[in-house]
Design a protein around this motif. Sequence first.
Motif, mmCIF file in Angstrom:
data_model
loop_
_atom_site.group_PDB
_atom_site.id
_atom_site.type_symbol
_atom_site.label_atom_id
_atom_site.label_comp_id
_atom_site.label_asym_id
_atom_site.label_seq_id
_atom_site.Cartn_x
_atom_site.Cartn_y
_atom_site.Cartn_z
ATOM 1 N N ALA A 1 3.950 -2.387 9.614
ATOM 2 C CA ALA A 1 3.833 -1.654 8.347
ATOM 3 C C ALA A 1 4.312 -2.516 7.187
ATOM 4 C CB ALA A 1 4.627 -0.356 8.414
ATOM 5 N N ARG A 2 5.437 -3.203 7.367
ATOM 6 C CA ARG A 2 5.949 -4.076 6.300
ATOM 7 C C ARG A 2 5.005 -5.244 6.049
ATOM 8 N NH1 ARG A 2 11.099 -2.409 8.396
ATOM 9 N NH2 ARG A 2 10.933 -3.898 10.111
ATOM 10 N N ALA A 3 4.454 -5.811 7.128
ATOM 11 C CA ALA A 3 3.518 -6.926 6.972
ATOM 12 C C ALA A 3 2.262 -6.477 6.227
ATOM 13 C CB ALA A 3 3.148 -7.493 8.339
ATOM 14 N N ASN A 4 1.750 -5.296 6.553
ATOM 15 C CA ASN A 4 0.574 -4.764 5.859
ATOM 16 C C ASN A 4 0.875 -4.490 4.394
ATOM 17 O OD1 ASN A 4 -0.804 -4.885 8.262
ATOM 18 N ND2 ASN A 4 -0.850 -2.678 8.619
ATOM 19 N N ARG A 5 2.066 -3.955 4.128
ATOM 20 C CA ARG A 5 2.464 -3.698 2.741
ATOM 21 C C ARG A 5 2.503 -4.989 1.933
ATOM 22 N NH1 ARG A 5 8.507 -2.508 2.396
ATOM 23 N NH2 ARG A 5 8.438 -4.772 2.698
ATOM 24 N N ASP A 6 3.111 -6.026 2.481
ATOM 25 C CA ASP A 6 3.229 -7.289 1.770
ATOM 26 C C ASP A 6 1.855 -7.935 1.556
ATOM 27 O OD1 ASP A 6 5.921 -6.822 1.784
ATOM 28 O OD2 ASP A 6 6.359 -8.187 3.445
ATOM 29 N N TYR A 7 0.987 -7.787 2.547
ATOM 30 C CA TYR A 7 -0.377 -8.325 2.425
ATOM 31 C C TYR A 7 -1.118 -7.628 1.279
ATOM 32 C CZ TYR A 7 -5.123 -9.663 3.875
ATOM 33 O OH TYR A 7 -6.403 -10.159 3.918
ATOM 34 N N LEU A 8 -1.016 -6.309 1.242
ATOM 35 C CA LEU A 8 -1.702 -5.547 0.193
ATOM 36 C C LEU A 8 -1.117 -5.835 -1.175
ATOM 37 C CD1 LEU A 8 -2.114 -2.120 2.026
ATOM 38 C CD2 LEU A 8 -3.927 -3.755 1.472
ATOM 39 N N ARG A 9 0.196 -6.061 -1.244
ATOM 40 C CA ARG A 9 0.824 -6.370 -2.531
ATOM 41 C C ARG A 9 0.188 -7.615 -3.143
ATOM 42 N NH1 ARG A 9 6.812 -6.678 -1.807
ATOM 43 N NH2 ARG A 9 6.331 -8.670 -0.804
ATOM 44 N N GLY A 10 -0.035 -8.641 -2.319
ATOM 45 C CA GLY A 10 -0.681 -9.846 -2.824
ATOM 46 C C GLY A 10 -2.120 -9.602 -3.233
ATOM 47 N N LEU A 11 -2.824 -8.763 -2.454
ATOM 48 C CA LEU A 11 -4.222 -8.472 -2.759
ATOM 49 C C LEU A 11 -4.345 -7.692 -4.064
ATOM 50 C CD1 LEU A 11 -7.089 -8.752 -1.447
ATOM 51 C CD2 LEU A 11 -6.767 -6.405 -0.633
ATOM 52 N N TYR A 12 -3.512 -6.665 -4.239
ATOM 53 C CA TYR A 12 -3.586 -5.837 -5.439
ATOM 54 C C TYR A 12 -3.121 -6.588 -6.688
ATOM 55 C CZ TYR A 12 -4.190 -2.052 -2.036
ATOM 56 O OH TYR A 12 -4.634 -1.255 -1.013
ATOM 57 N N ALA A 13 -2.207 -7.543 -6.509
ATOM 58 C CA ALA A 13 -1.746 -8.338 -7.656
ATOM 59 C C ALA A 13 -2.889 -9.145 -8.261
ATOM 60 C CB ALA A 13 -0.617 -9.269 -7.220
ATOM 61 N N THR A 14 -3.894 -9.443 -7.451
ATOM 62 C CA THR A 14 -5.048 -10.205 -7.936
ATOM 63 C C THR A 14 -5.760 -9.472 -9.065
ATOM 64 O OG1 THR A 14 -5.348 -11.061 -5.690
ATOM 65 C CG2 THR A 14 -7.197 -11.300 -7.196
ATOM 66 N N ILE A 15 -5.745 -8.151 -9.029
ATOM 67 C CA ILE A 15 -6.439 -7.371 -10.057
ATOM 68 C C ILE A 15 -5.832 -7.637 -11.432
ATOM 69 C CG2 ILE A 15 -7.046 -5.039 -10.801
ATOM 70 C CD1 ILE A 15 -6.851 -4.201 -7.833
ATOM 71 N N LYS A 16 -4.503 -7.664 -11.499
ATOM 72 C CA LYS A 16 -3.868 -7.948 -12.785
ATOM 73 C C LYS A 16 -4.131 -9.384 -13.210
ATOM 74 C CE LYS A 16 0.447 -7.835 -15.360
ATOM 75 N NZ LYS A 16 1.897 -7.562 -15.340
ATOM 76 N N ASP A 17 -4.133 -10.279 -12.255
ATOM 77 C CA ASP A 17 -4.395 -11.688 -12.556
ATOM 78 C C ASP A 17 -5.786 -11.875 -13.152
ATOM 79 O OD1 ASP A 17 -3.581 -14.435 -12.490
ATOM 80 O OD2 ASP A 17 -4.943 -14.723 -10.794
ATOM 81 N N CYS A 18 -6.701 -10.956 -12.835
ATOM 82 C CA CYS A 18 -8.090 -11.031 -13.325
ATOM 83 C C CYS A 18 -8.336 -10.051 -14.466
ATOM 84 C CB CYS A 18 -9.059 -10.739 -12.189
ATOM 85 S SG CYS A 18 -9.045 -11.936 -10.857
ATOM 86 N N ASP A 19 -7.291 -9.636 -15.145
ATOM 87 C CA ASP A 19 -7.414 -8.566 -16.137
ATOM 88 C C ASP A 19 -8.507 -8.823 -17.175
ATOM 89 O OD1 ASP A 19 -6.234 -6.012 -17.137
ATOM 90 O OD2 ASP A 19 -5.954 -7.236 -18.932
ATOM 91 N N ALA A 20 -8.695 -10.067 -17.590
ATOM 92 C CA ALA A 20 -9.714 -10.390 -18.599
ATOM 93 C C ALA A 20 -11.123 -10.151 -18.084
ATOM 94 C CB ALA A 20 -9.563 -11.843 -19.040
ATOM 95 N N HIS A 21 -11.276 -10.053 -16.771
ATOM 96 C CA HIS A 21 -12.588 -9.873 -16.165
ATOM 97 C C HIS A 21 -12.792 -8.453 -15.638
ATOM 98 C CE1 HIS A 21 -13.018 -14.267 -16.241
ATOM 99 N NE2 HIS A 21 -11.756 -14.307 -15.806
ATOM 100 N N VAL A 22 -11.825 -7.559 -15.886
ATOM 101 C CA VAL A 22 -11.867 -6.206 -15.338
ATOM 102 C C VAL A 22 -12.024 -5.179 -16.450
ATOM 103 C CG1 VAL A 22 -10.559 -4.454 -14.068
ATOM 104 C CG2 VAL A 22 -10.520 -6.826 -13.298
ATOM 105 N N ARG A 23 -12.994 -4.278 -16.287
ATOM 106 C CA ARG A 23 -13.218 -3.194 -17.247
ATOM 107 C C ARG A 23 -12.367 -1.980 -16.923
ATOM 108 N NH1 ARG A 23 -13.021 0.543 -19.880
ATOM 109 N NH2 ARG A 23 -14.627 1.725 -21.004
ATOM 110 N N PHE A 24 -12.196 -1.689 -15.627
ATOM 111 C CA PHE A 24 -11.557 -0.442 -15.236
ATOM 112 C C PHE A 24 -11.094 -0.574 -13.784
ATOM 113 C CE2 PHE A 24 -11.779 3.970 -13.575
ATOM 114 C CZ PHE A 24 -11.059 4.649 -14.546
ATOM 115 N N THR A 25 -9.924 0.000 -13.483
ATOM 116 C CA THR A 25 -9.383 -0.012 -12.119
ATOM 117 C C THR A 25 -8.939 1.390 -11.741
ATOM 118 O OG1 THR A 25 -8.536 -2.255 -12.415
ATOM 119 C CG2 THR A 25 -7.651 -0.999 -10.586
ATOM 120 N N PHE A 26 -9.275 1.806 -10.522
ATOM 121 C CA PHE A 26 -8.813 3.112 -10.045
ATOM 122 C C PHE A 26 -8.464 2.991 -8.574
ATOM 123 C CE2 PHE A 26 -8.763 7.634 -9.174
ATOM 124 C CZ PHE A 26 -8.374 8.191 -10.385
ATOM 125 N N LEU A 27 -7.202 3.287 -8.232
ATOM 126 C CA LEU A 27 -6.727 3.262 -6.850
ATOM 127 C C LEU A 27 -6.335 4.671 -6.432
ATOM 128 C CD1 LEU A 27 -5.854 0.326 -8.132
ATOM 129 C CD2 LEU A 27 -4.554 0.147 -6.008
#
Length: 515
Positions: free
Chosen positions: A165-191
């Motif tokens: 569970a902790r490993a999956n959480r940490d993996y997803l944290r890195g994946l979801y952080a990518t969305i903010k890193d791409c903010d200039a290319h994103v119109r809308f985000t919904f989780l």
Amino acid sequence: MTRQRLPIGIQTFREIREHNCYYVDKTAYIRRLLNEGKHYFLSRPRRFGKSLFLDTLKELFEGNEPLFEGLYIHDHWDWQVRHPVLRLSFGSGNFNEPEILHKEVMAQLDAIEEETGVDSHYDNASARLRHIIRMLHRRIGQPVVVLIDEYDKPILDALEVPDIARANRDYLRGLYATIKDCDAHVRFTFLTGVSKFSKVRLFSGLNNLTDITIEPRYSAVCGYTEADLDAVFAPELPGLDREEIRDWYYGYSWLGDERVYNPFDVLLLFHKRRFGAYWFETGTPTFLIETLFKRRVSSLELDNMIGDDELLSTFDVDDIATEALLFQTGYLTITEQEDLGGTTLYRLGYPNREVRQSLNESLLRYLVKDSTRLMANTVRLYRLLEANDFAGLETQFHAFFAGIPYEWYTNNDVARFEGFYASVFYSYFAGLGLNITVEDTSSHGRVDMAVHFNDNVYLFEFKVVEMASEGAAMAQLQERRYADKYRGLGQPIHLIAVEFSKNARNITAFEVARA
């Protein structure tokens, strides 16, 4: 109005619209979201329409105008602009083994690349997602819409295997952080998801999310309101008791002006034309039940718990508050809100009869371990109460406690607590769907439990004793005049004093008197 197809199990907006299914228009909420922000998060229990809402967003941003004819958003949208939509869903599969999550993410990114023609050679999911978002923006000329469904399921699936569970959480944290890193290319985000994990642990890299979970203006973004039933589903209502529908399925609150129904329950009711615990039966809350027993949470406490914003958000692999677990999974809902010196407190309780009755049945099943015997006990209890056979009630409850396996007691010390014994009584009565009030307050004090049934009132007082206490429980019922509050009902009032022995782990005294 003519009857339409019931969209049972359909989470695809296009199918609902093209096959003339009933649809409750939620598109006004979409316009509000777009006017107020850019990155959003919503937590709702399972089977509440989260996936359908995401699919509606997908069709809207892709510019599929014919699907929205007659809906609110149609005349408030620029249909000439189309956005690329990137959607990830973790609704299927089981993520309680190592590496399963990474393989699933890579498989979904494979499918996105094949569909869009974007090609990359990254073996890192975050780098690959970043590349896809940037390339889609560049190719189509419009920023990308990112939709993530069941964002938390890879963690929830593995809660009983904390390391994974902790490993999956940490993996997803890195994946979801990518969305903010791409903010200039994103119109809308919904989780969306069932739970609301700590931002520090999961969304530290995506800290610009706006959480609308208990935002009053979005309280009905998922679920059906009273007005929805009367307007959209009017052809289905004849032949069904409107008040009974409300009693069974209404009552979920996320601080809005109105409560909502669980859509899954309502649709199954209209299809089968009889009442049942449809939502509850779609999931077996084993982890929930075990957690409640492990933490010695009495069933009497469940209908009157209190939490604040922080407590209701305390949800992580190593720190899951009981109140947060029950609230986020839909077994409790907000019944009252209070400001206490600048701190907002929420009182939690059962949303409706379905949850109260079914959850208590599950608690009993965990104790009894024999569904056939549990059903026989429940039926007999109803008949005894119906006949006011109090000697039979004593015998029956004595058998209930004697039937709890010895091994259960040896692994738990709850037998020392009054709440344990009282909760068994409560759960049996609640499992019958009876009208119960716990610790009902009067000017003389609080009676442990009041049961209203068959035009009779039953007032219970429970005590755990080392040895016979010479009627202490009955004395309390009579001396504090608990019955006075109920005399105005004009119904027979029965005082029932029950005493338990810590050593015998059973009833040692069962006194009954008319008030």
